[in-house]
Design an enzyme around this catalytic site. Sequence first.
Site, PDB file in Angstrom:
ATOM      1  N   HIS A 180      37.408  12.026  15.048  1.00  0.00           N
ATOM      2  CA  HIS A 180      37.654  10.806  14.279  1.00  0.00           C
ATOM      3  C   HIS A 180      38.198   9.701  15.182  1.00  0.00           C
ATOM      4  CE1 HIS A 180      41.969  11.539  14.246  1.00  0.00           C
ATOM      5  NE2 HIS A 180      41.823  12.708  13.631  1.00  0.00           N
ATOM      6  N   HIS A 209      40.898  10.658  17.970  1.00  0.00           N
ATOM      7  CA  HIS A 209      40.374  11.325  19.172  1.00  0.00           C
ATOM      8  C   HIS A 209      39.544  10.343  19.986  1.00  0.00           C
ATOM      9  CE1 HIS A 209      40.183  14.507  15.875  1.00  0.00           C
ATOM     10  NE2 HIS A 209      41.229  14.819  16.592  1.00  0.00           N
ATOM     11  N   CYS A 249      55.277  26.196  11.696  1.00  0.00           N
ATOM     12  CA  CYS A 249      54.243  25.363  11.056  1.00  0.00           C
ATOM     13  C   CYS A 249      52.913  25.667  11.728  1.00  0.00           C
ATOM     14  CB  CYS A 249      54.573  23.879  11.195  1.00  0.00           C
ATOM     15  SG  CYS A 249      53.199  22.843  10.613  1.00  0.00           S
ATOM     16  N   CYS A 260      51.240  22.557  13.320  1.00  0.00           N
ATOM     17  CA  CYS A 260      51.736  22.197  14.660  1.00  0.00           C
ATOM     18  C   CYS A 260      51.547  23.340  15.646  1.00  0.00           C
ATOM     19  CB  CYS A 260      53.233  21.899  14.639  1.00  0.00           C
ATOM     20  SG  CYS A 260      53.695  20.496  13.665  1.00  0.00           S
ATOM     21  N   CYS A 292      57.182  20.017   6.978  1.00  0.00           N
ATOM     22  CA  CYS A 292      56.854  19.501   8.310  1.00  0.00           C
ATOM     23  C   CYS A 292      56.486  18.023   8.161  1.00  0.00           C
ATOM     24  CB  CYS A 292      55.675  20.279   8.895  1.00  0.00           C
ATOM     25  SG  CYS A 292      54.933  19.432  10.291  1.00  0.00           S
ATOM     26  N   HIS A 302      52.664  17.330   8.951  1.00  0.00           N
ATOM     27  CA  HIS A 302      51.625  17.958   8.127  1.00  0.00           C
ATOM     28  C   HIS A 302      51.944  17.991   6.642  1.00  0.00           C
ATOM     29  CE1 HIS A 302      50.663  19.226  12.223  1.00  0.00           C
ATOM     30  NE2 HIS A 302      49.430  19.045  11.797  1.00  0.00           N
ATOM     31  N   LYS A 315      48.910   7.923   8.906  1.00  0.00           N
ATOM     32  CA  LYS A 315      48.235   8.348  10.126  1.00  0.00           C
ATOM     33  C   LYS A 315      46.865   8.915   9.778  1.00  0.00           C
ATOM     34  CE  LYS A 315      48.432  11.781  13.791  1.00  0.00           C
ATOM     35  NZ  LYS A 315      48.756  13.153  14.116  1.00  0.00           N
ATOM     36  N   LYS A 318      43.036  14.867  10.126  1.00  0.00           N
ATOM     37  CA  LYS A 318      42.189  15.812   9.416  1.00  0.00           C
ATOM     38  C   LYS A 318      42.873  16.267   8.144  1.00  0.00           C
ATOM     39  CE  LYS A 318      42.099  17.614  13.678  1.00  0.00           C
ATOM     40  NZ  LYS A 318      41.696  18.217  14.907  1.00  0.00           N
TER      41      LYS A 318
HETATM   42  O1  ME8 Z   1      47.028  18.294  19.311  1.00  0.00           O
HETATM   43  N1  ME8 Z   1      45.902   8.051  16.125  1.00  0.00           N
HETATM   44  O2  ME8 Z   1      44.723  18.535  19.226  1.00  0.00           O
HETATM   45  P1  ME8 Z   1      44.298  17.526  18.062  1.00  0.00           P
HETATM   46  C1  ME8 Z   1      45.787   8.120  17.450  1.00  0.00           C
HETATM   47  N2  ME8 Z   1      44.880  20.722  20.643  1.00  0.00           N
HETATM   48  N3  ME8 Z   1      45.427   9.242  18.105  1.00  0.00           N
HETATM   49  C2  ME8 Z   1      45.179  10.328  17.386  1.00  0.00           C
HETATM   50  C3  ME8 Z   1      45.288  10.333  15.973  1.00  0.00           C
HETATM   51  C4  ME8 Z   1      45.660   9.102  15.340  1.00  0.00           C
HETATM   52  N4  ME8 Z   1      45.756   8.960  14.029  1.00  0.00           N
HETATM   53  N5  ME8 Z   1      44.969  11.552  15.535  1.00  0.00           N
HETATM   54  C5  ME8 Z   1      44.656  12.305  16.638  1.00  0.00           C
HETATM   55  C6  ME8 Z   1      45.989  18.856  19.641  1.00  0.00           C
HETATM   56  N6  ME8 Z   1      44.775  11.563  17.749  1.00  0.00           N
HETATM   57  C7  ME8 Z   1      46.030  19.914  20.711  1.00  0.00           C
HETATM   58  C8  ME8 Z   1      46.177  19.244  22.074  1.00  0.00           C
HETATM   59  S1  ME8 Z   1      46.371  19.340  24.739  1.00  0.00           S
HETATM   60  C9  ME8 Z   1      46.718  20.494  25.891  1.00  0.00           C
HETATM   61  C10 ME8 Z   1      46.280  20.202  23.218  1.00  0.00           C
HETATM   62  C11 ME8 Z   1      44.491  11.991  19.130  1.00  0.00           C
HETATM   63  O3  ME8 Z   1      42.873  17.816  17.791  1.00  0.00           O
HETATM   64  C12 ME8 Z   1      45.724  11.859  20.005  1.00  0.00           C
HETATM   65  O4  ME8 Z   1      45.323  11.855  21.350  1.00  0.00           O
HETATM   66  O5  ME8 Z   1      45.257  17.567  16.943  1.00  0.00           O
HETATM   67  C13 ME8 Z   1      46.437  13.145  19.685  1.00  0.00           C
HETATM   68  O6  ME8 Z   1      47.426  13.452  20.644  1.00  0.00           O
HETATM   69  C14 ME8 Z   1      45.281  14.118  19.707  1.00  0.00           C
HETATM   70  O7  ME8 Z   1      44.187  13.375  19.120  1.00  0.00           O
HETATM   71  C15 ME8 Z   1      45.552  15.384  18.906  1.00  0.00           C
HETATM   72  O8  ME8 Z   1      44.358  16.102  18.792  1.00  0.00           O
END
Ligand code: ME8
Length: 530
Positions: free
Chosen positions: A31, A34, A139, A142, A156, A159, A310, A313
């Site tokens: 989304h 990411h 959680c 998280c 949390c 979430h 925010k 997902k």
């Molecule tokens: O946390 N606004 O993966 P994830 C801005 N797998 N950036 C956002 C966002 C938002 N609303 N939502 C997501 C994880 N992001 C772990 C990471 S790293 C070794 C492991 C972006 O799929 C932002 O970069 O939940 C956030 O840190 C990341 O997606 C979280 O992706």
Amino acid sequence: MGNPMRDPASEPMSKAFYVTTPIYYVNAEPHIGHTYTTVVADTLVRYHRLCGENSFMLTGTDEHGEKVFEVAEERGLPVEEVAKHYSDRFREAWDALGISYDRFIRTTDPDHKQVVQSILQQVYDAGEIEFREYEGDYCVGCERFLTERDMKDGLCIDHERAPEARKEANYFFKMSDHFPWLADYIQEHPDFIRPERYRNEVLSMLREESGLGDLCISRPKSRLHWGIELPFDPDYVCYVWFDALINYLTGIGYPDGPDFETLWGACEHLVGKDILKPHAVFWPTMLRAIGLSPARHLNVHGYWNVDNKKVSKSLGNMISPLIMQERYGFEAFRYFLLRDMVFGLDSSFSEESLVARINADLANNLGNLVSRTLNMTKRFAEGRVPEPGPAEEPEERVRKAAEEAVAGLQRHMSRTELHRALESVFQLADEANRYLEEREPWKAAKDPELAERVRTTLYTCCEALRILSILLSPFLPEKSAEIAARLGLADAHEGARLGEDTRWGGIPLGIETRKGDPLFPRIETAPETD
Ligand code: ME8
């Protein structure tokens, strides 16, 4: 632009640049959030390539852990299948959007598994891992035990769900032993974590947070078998965060890949503020335990929100980059993301602000400059870049704006302030548009005595466009190449270098230009109906 005579062997040893995105969980489609982090990484790596540096971008997917396992259970599918399905969605999206990553890593890749196991063994052998019983609030969203700070009204905060009370015998990495040096390190390297607000947050975490103790790094297989097995105890798998962070090493060939040392020393992590703690606390201490220094910088950005929530997902308010691409063209959406978010702060997404931004900056400012310059070059100079007369004060102003745009780009990119870098570059387009208004070549062309003035004006605008096409290439890769192509400079654009190719006066005289359709058509929003 690219100098065909350049001999790579005679160039000084280039600097290195290594940028990472978080690896995304494989439980939903990509989304806007990411996409933002990935586009920032892509822009930075393109910028450093433009500077002639040995550059590498890593992205990928985080596939182990309970979160993914839960999705597979709910759907009654094998977890490997679910992981592959979503990993492919991310890779396909980045490919469709032209993201120029050097490696797309999956934590299920065999080389990653091997690196994680060898690091676990190394840390275990060093006596930094202990076996003990632990009880706490976990959680699954998280993928970690929560502390008081992470909860509000028993839920949390991120979430909005209740954590589970858990008691288990597990392996712990003795992370808290590292806190004193980590706090000193952060004090002594004031821009390690940036922007500053996040550095302060981490320092106060290290000082105050009661639950920030040692790190539980295992999960019993009796509860979760989906993970990398601990090399010293086959009844356990590795905790997903311990596994995931290590991707940043696997991705560049740890421990003895040919570029590992150089790239690790030039590592820039990009993360959203949701995963500050694992990156600012878990990761530097893990690295220390295996004798590596922290990344050069941890660059932390805020959230994209919709209606003050925010985008996530779990809340189901996602904005798909592929739909935005279909509706507005990806480069316009990409521009909006980079220009509208102040790096580090939250930003609010709406299609109205997206359209307003596209129309103001891309259609009216940049797009107009391109079409006016090329149309008039066609009409008044037979479509070729004309030879200019002497530069006067207005020409000097454009030239100065070009120099300032280069300097502003360099200054802001080195601090990951992409919104400000773009602002600096667009000031050159502003100035060139103002200059055209002042010189009025469409009127001057009617007066034979002003023929030289017209040639100078067109030359100046073509040259401003050439420089803009290079400065914008990290941000708008396709459209900037299109500008260069219309100027007759497609080949040179490919290998252009910041500095030598952005000096004023580089455009070859007499080259054939081409007008063409509007670069960024104005978006007319549907008229309001009563
Ligand atoms: O946390 N606004 O993966 P994830 C801005 N797998 N950036 C956002 C966002 C938002 N609303 N939502 C997501 C994880 N992001 C772990 C990471 S790293 C070794 C492991 C972006 O799929 C932002 O970069 O939940 C956030 O840190 C990341 O997606 C979280 O992706």
